[in-house]
Structures are given as C-alpha cells and as structure tokens.
Design a protein around this motif. Structure first.
Motif: not given
Length: 128
Positions: A38-43, A70-74, A77-81, A98-103
C-alpha cells in the motif's frame, strides 16, 4: 518464490515508499501467501500469490485473492493487480467484478483491464 524474494522484488519495483503486507494461510508445515503493498496514495498493489504444491487445487490461492480484494474495498483503496494468478482468478469469477469495480472506480481505463490467457493462448482483456 519465497516471501523474502517477493519482498525484495517489491522493493526494487517501487519508487515510492510502500508498506509491504501479506496474507497467509497455513496448513501443517506449508504456507500459502499473497504479498501486497500500500503506497502513500492508498493504492494497494497485489504483487504475488504463492501456493506450495501440497496446497494447490484446494481454493487457497483464490481465497487469498478474494481476501485482498475485500481489504481494498473495505479500506477504499485503489487496486492495482500485478500478480498473474490474481488476474486469472478475478477473470474466472465475475461475481467479484462488482467489488473490484467499486474499489477501482477511480483508476484509469487501462489500469482496470485484467488480462488473462484464453484456451488458445491469446491475451483477452476484461474491462472492469
């Protein structure tokens, strides 16, 4: 890869200060893990999922990916895979879309594309 090898890889690939984390699943003496930062921009970046042969085909890797999403969504956080396994798992499980799209709603279109290998070896893009 070992946990130490993954953490060294993350450190060499990131320019920003990041906090390195991992999710683990232990069964006997075997440990499956998913490393993320997790970086300083919450990604959140999912870097690698490792499941030893004795634990493969038991759903443990997928469980780790779902827990990270789930952690990223909660945590909003922006998510990069980066992890190919995580990309494949999300491509095979549209119910997680849907969960990935939300976060990931704030990501650029290019960052929201999950690539996976089709049966014919071609790269297929799934736009979230």
């Amino acid at each position: 890869m070992t946990i130490d090898e993954v953490e060294a890889l993350i450190k060499t690939r990131t320019r920003n200060k990041v906090r390195i984390h991992r999710l683990e699943e232990r069964v006997g003496d075997s440990v499956a893990f998913l490393s993320y930062s997790i970086d300083d921009k919450n990604q959140m970046t999912i870097w690698h999922t490792e499941v030893p042969p004795s634990l493969q085909h038991m759903g443990i890797g997928g469980k780790l990916v779902e827990e990270a999403v789930q952690l990223a969504s909660r945590d909003s956080s922006r998510l990069r895979i980066v992890c190919p396994f995580a990309k494949e798992h999300l491509a095979r499980h549209p119910e997680l879309k849907e969960r990935v799209t939300r976060c990931c709603s704030s990501l650029d279109r290019e960052q929201r594309i999950i690539e996976r290998r089709s049966d014919h070896g071609r790269s297929v893009a799934i736009d979230l």
